[in-house]
Design a protein around this motif. Structure first.
Motif, PDB file in Angstrom:
ATOM      1  N   VAL A 158       0.666  -1.311  -0.058  1.00  0.00           N
ATOM      2  CA  VAL A 158       0.170  -0.147  -0.039  1.00  0.00           C
ATOM      3  C   VAL A 158       0.910   1.284  -0.037  1.00  0.00           C
ATOM      4  CG1 VAL A 158      -0.261   0.324   2.689  1.00  0.00           C
ATOM      5  CG2 VAL A 158      -2.249   0.903   0.933  1.00  0.00           C
ATOM      6  N   CYS A 159       2.287   1.158   0.299  1.00  0.00           N
ATOM      7  CA  CYS A 159       3.082   2.349   0.511  1.00  0.00           C
ATOM      8  C   CYS A 159       3.230   3.177  -0.948  1.00  0.00           C
ATOM      9  CB  CYS A 159       4.470   1.860   1.040  1.00  0.00           C
ATOM     10  SG  CYS A 159       5.510   3.510   1.040  1.00  0.00           S
ATOM     11  N   PRO A 160       2.746   4.206  -0.928  1.00  0.00           N
ATOM     12  CA  PRO A 160       2.647   4.952  -2.429  1.00  0.00           C
ATOM     13  C   PRO A 160       4.248   5.166  -3.019  1.00  0.00           C
ATOM     14  CG  PRO A 160       1.951   6.325  -0.722  1.00  0.00           C
ATOM     15  CD  PRO A 160       2.220   5.029  -0.108  1.00  0.00           C
ATOM     16  N   GLN A 218      13.145   5.619   6.332  1.00  0.00           N
ATOM     17  CA  GLN A 218      12.706   7.109   6.967  1.00  0.00           C
ATOM     18  C   GLN A 218      13.002   7.998   5.926  1.00  0.00           C
ATOM     19  OE1 GLN A 218      10.695   7.057   9.301  1.00  0.00           O
ATOM     20  NE2 GLN A 218      11.043   5.193  10.523  1.00  0.00           N
ATOM     21  N   ASP A 219      14.097   7.964   5.228  1.00  0.00           N
ATOM     22  CA  ASP A 219      14.548   9.019   4.158  1.00  0.00           C
ATOM     23  C   ASP A 219      13.377   9.041   3.174  1.00  0.00           C
ATOM     24  OD1 ASP A 219      16.644   9.581   5.939  1.00  0.00           O
ATOM     25  OD2 ASP A 219      17.750   7.942   4.471  1.00  0.00           O
ATOM     26  N   ILE A 220      12.768   7.951   2.690  1.00  0.00           N
ATOM     27  CA  ILE A 220      11.633   7.922   1.527  1.00  0.00           C
ATOM     28  C   ILE A 220      10.242   8.051   2.342  1.00  0.00           C
ATOM     29  CG2 ILE A 220      10.847   6.425  -0.275  1.00  0.00           C
ATOM     30  CD1 ILE A 220      13.476   4.493   0.122  1.00  0.00           C
ATOM     31  N   CYS A 221      10.191   7.655   3.480  1.00  0.00           N
ATOM     32  CA  CYS A 221       8.805   7.821   3.911  1.00  0.00           C
ATOM     33  C   CYS A 221       8.081   9.331   3.929  1.00  0.00           C
ATOM     34  CB  CYS A 221       8.688   7.438   5.473  1.00  0.00           C
ATOM     35  SG  CYS A 221       7.214   7.495   6.248  1.00  0.00           S
ATOM     36  N   ILE A 222       6.933   9.249   3.398  1.00  0.00           N
ATOM     37  CA  ILE A 222       6.284  10.733   3.233  1.00  0.00           C
ATOM     38  C   ILE A 222       5.254  10.983   4.399  1.00  0.00           C
ATOM     39  CG2 ILE A 222       6.683  11.143   0.944  1.00  0.00           C
ATOM     40  CD1 ILE A 222       3.762  10.259   0.382  1.00  0.00           C
ATOM     41  N   LYS A 223       5.182   9.953   5.372  1.00  0.00           N
ATOM     42  CA  LYS A 223       4.343   9.849   6.427  1.00  0.00           C
ATOM     43  C   LYS A 223       2.950  10.060   6.065  1.00  0.00           C
ATOM     44  CE  LYS A 223       8.364  11.953   8.821  1.00  0.00           C
ATOM     45  NZ  LYS A 223       8.947  13.536   8.725  1.00  0.00           N
ATOM     46  N   CYS A 224       2.450   9.414   5.010  1.00  0.00           N
ATOM     47  CA  CYS A 224       1.226   9.514   4.954  1.00  0.00           C
ATOM     48  C   CYS A 224       0.050   8.637   5.770  1.00  0.00           C
ATOM     49  CB  CYS A 224       0.929   8.910   3.279  1.00  0.00           C
ATOM     50  SG  CYS A 224       1.189   7.043   3.153  1.00  0.00           S
TER      51      CYS A 224
END
Lengths: 160, 597
Positions: B558-560, B576-582
């Motif tokens: 599900v991670c965009p 954490q560097d890629i995560c956009i915290k959606c």
């Protein structure tokens, strides 16, 4: 003033004149006149303000100053289904902002804008006083209470 | 209420109307007609009962049965069971959240026990669209007594002696205000009712006007008699269509009965009332701004003095009182100044209406004697915090007030105590917050409001609040440094000291009170770049708890942005560097393996 240019029909001008006359063109009734005109036209474009200015002998700049001062008055037409999301404190702490974001995402417009097809517009408003139902969304006259971001698609589907 | 053996009171307030209470009313009538009971049982639409959380409400009189969460589909059962067979419909009875007991009698509900309804005494009892029902509850009697038996001076003294203070915010003595306006000689004076309730999360004035409009009209007429005015104006928000309709109806009825207009009740006293509409500007709650707005101008405040009591609407002496203040006036004349001043604390007399909202079980409109503690209001009347969470803060006074904490819970509520605690009474909004609320974000929310509502006339408010907002925004997005906290305080104090009107003089209060009471939380934002409440998106990180993760790969799919990696059936990891915290992964995870910190 506004990017929207319209041409008022004679009957529109007559309507404005009728409204200003019903308040005897008195300067201190200006806000009531603007309320009536907005009720009739749905918004207050520059052209309408110019007619009021002529009739009531008040500079257009002053009328513009008043229209832009009060948040109830708008110079852009609202959508056929105006969506208002309550941003009062009670709705805010119960997640009103997330609901607003969801509407923006679904419709691809910002608060204060209208969709290209003229069907929807979004605005945020300050407390309708139905805090027991927070977060609250109004579409036209209809009230939706305890709205969660997940409900947004379903709500919009009613109007499509 | 004679001729009928039973009354069904259906709440017709804005909240319950939004949940189809009109349809309930219609169905109830229908069911009665089917059984030919329309002459013995009466269905009434009343003002707000206050218990908005569980609306729509239907109350059965005389036995006080309080049905909550009623739907139009329940109408048949209420008539068939309760009215015809005398059996209560137990599924609609309120259940006490702590004892799990059903409480049919509204007077025995925790919500009502500590309340004392003076300003709201008729709300939920009478049909606000029928003047006779107001008269039946001693309505317009005070006005009659005053204009026939008491001199304006004595009447004003009585209000002064009662100790009534303005409920709109500042808490100025109402009697003294009347005296000052009365003392200014002029050929024309005005009584203005301030119904521009702009405080987000406050709806007491609206409920009074919707539930008991004649009370306010009567009070305005009494005030007119006392100060020597024959004209009253109600400045009301255009956003309150129902209140406007009911006021119009009430004014019309009062005129027909000779209770407004020329020579009221055959006396020499004449008084009439007109409505003026606001157009959505918070600053218009300030009396000079309100007067300018009524004159058709931008609602910008002007320097005081001259006070409106000397130079107000059209340059004439004008007395401005808020709705709730006025709603207390008629009953003071009926029961006396001593009665009123026996309620409350030493310096704050009477009761106060609060709009209780936020993370609380019983959202609604309540009225308690001054001096009631916050703990009683939140935990006894309000029924405690929603979903069993922990109480964190209560915000009183709206954008002009502050956030109070657990340490203040036993403070008796009155004008002076709240100011001492760093907040204020304001118009009576009371927003309860739990452990999930970030106090920096709350301060930012209020500043956002102030920035938008600042009229722009004076620089400290126009520019200062904007800068304050930007600083808070920096803190919330992780860009703030520790030094910023001192700057926040300094700037807040300058804005308070130098702004022209009440809006700017109080707008930094949410910042100052949260800085005082939740300094650690601010500090965590700027030094550790963490939001302890987990609300500030930019400061949060999503983690996978290894022990809980079964490696189902649902989150990774599900991670965009493809930030989640891991083998099937083995614990996954978030980059954490890629995560956009959606937050999509957390929503998807069925094993509670994803947390946010």
């Amino acid at each position: 003033m506004s990017s929207i240019k319209i041409k008022l029909k004679k009957q529109d001008i007559d309507k404005i004149k009728e409204i200003t006359a019903s308040f005897n063109n008195e300067e201190h009734e200006l806000i009531n006149v603007l309320h009536k005109c907005q009720q009739h036209f749905g918004y207050l474009p520059a052209e309408v303000q110019e007619v009021i200015s002529d009739e009531m002998d008040i500079p257009t700049a002053k009328i513009y100053g008043i229209v832009t001062f009060y948040s109830f008055f708008t110079m852009t037409p609202k959508g056929k289904n105006p969506i208002s999301i309550c941003m009062g404190t009670a709705c805010y702490v119960r997640g009103g902002e997330k609901v607003l974001d969801e509407f923006k995402k679904e419709l691809g417009i910002e608060a204060g804008q209208t969709t290209k097809d003229g069907k929807f517009s979004i605005s945020s408003l300050r407390c309708v006083g139905a805090c027991g139902l927070a977060p609250v969304v109004l579409i036209g006259e209809k009230t939706y209470g305890r709205v969660a971001p997940d409900d947004v698609k379903e709500i919009l589907a009613e109007y499509k | 209420m004679s001729g009928y053996s039973m009354h069904l009171l259906v709440c017709g307030g804005t909240g319950c109307r939004a949940s189809h209470s009109e349809e309930i009313e219609f169905k109830l009538r229908n069911e009665l007609e089917k059984r030919n009971l329309e002459d013995t049982v009466k269905v009434l639409s009343t003002g707000c009962f206050g218990f908005c959380e569980k609306g729509p409400i239907v109350k059965v009189m005389p036995d006080n049965t309080f049905y909550t969460g009623v739907t139009p589909g329940d109408a048949e059962d209420i008539i068939a069971e309760h009215v015809v067979l005398g059996r209560t419909v137990s599924r609609l009875i309120y259940e006490d959240p702590s004892s799990k007991e059903k409480v049919p009698d509204s007077k025995k509900m925790g919500f009502s026990k500590k309340q004392l309804r003076i300003a709201l005494r008729n709300c939920g009892f009478i049909n606000p669209e029928n003047i006779n029902e107001y008269i039946a509850r001693e309505g317009y009697m005070a006005l009659g007594n005053v204009i026939t038996d008491i001199s304006p001076e004595d009447a004003t003294r009585l209000v002064k002696d009662s100790g009534l203070r303005g409920r709109g915010g500042a808490g100025f003595s109402t009697g003294l205000k009347w005296e000052l306006t009365a003392a200014t000689p002029s050929d024309e004076k005005y009584v203005v009712c301030n119904a521009d309730e702009g405080d987000p999360g406050a709806f007491m004035d609206r409920s009074i006007l919707e539930g008991d409009p004649h009370n306010v009209l009567e009070a305005m007429a009494i005030c007119g008699y006392c100060i020597g005015a024959d004209k009253g104006l109600i400045y009301i928000r255009a956003e309150y269509p129902l209140a406007i309709e009911r006021l119009k109806t009430a004014i019309k009825q009062a005129r027909e009965y000779g209770l407004l207009g020329k020579n009221i009740m055959g006396s020499d006293f004449s008084f009439d009332i007109e409505l003026k509409y606001g157009a959505g500007a918070f600053v218009c709650g300030e009396e000079t701004a309100l007067i300018h707005s009524m004159e058709g101008l931008r609602g910008e405040p002007s320097l005081k003095p001259p006070f409106p009591s000397v130079k107000g609407y059209n340059g004439k002496p004008t007395n401005v009182n808020n709705v709730e203040t006025l709603a207390n006036v008629p009953i003071i004349f009926l029961k006396g100044a001593d009665w009123f001043s026996s309620i409350g604390t030493e310096k704050s007399k009477g009761t106060k209406v609060f709009a209780l909202a936020g993370k609380i079980n019983n959202v609604g409109l309540i009225e308690v004697p001054m001096g009631t503690t916050l703990r009683e209001v939140i935990f006894e009347i309000g029924g405690g915090i929603k979903d069993g969470k922990k109480f964190k803060a209560v915000q009183t006074g709206g954008p002009s007030g502050g956030c109070l904490t657990e340490n203040h819970l036993d403070t008796p509520i009155d004008f002076d105590n709240l100011i001492e605690a760093g907040s204020m009474m304001g118009s009576g909004g009371m927003i309860v917050m739990d452990e999930d609320d970030c106090m920096v974000s709350v301060a930012k929310f209020y500043l956002d409001f102030t920035v938008e509502e600042s009229c722009g006339k004076c620089a400290p408010c126009r520019i200062g609040n904007k800068r304050l907002y930007e600083l808070l925004d920096h803190i919330c997005s992780g860009k703030g440094k520790v030094e910023v906290l001192d700057r926040l305080r300094l700037m807040s104090e300058v804005i308070k000291d130098t702004s022209l009107c009440g809006l700017g003089q109080t707008s930094p209060n949410p910042v100052l009170s949260t800085l005082d009471n939740f300094y650690d939380e601010y500090h965590a934002h700027v030094s550790d770049k963490k939001c302890p409440a987990g609300q500030c998106k930019d400061l949060m990180e999503y983690f996978i708890i290894e022990e809980n993760c079964v490696g189902c790969t649902a989150c990774a799919r599900v991670c965009p942005v493809n930030a989640i990696t891991g083998e099937r059936k083995k614990p996954h990891e978030i980059n954490q560097d890629i995560c956009i915290k959606c937050g999509a992964c957390m929503e998807k995870c069925k094993f509670d393996a994803i947390i946010i910190q």
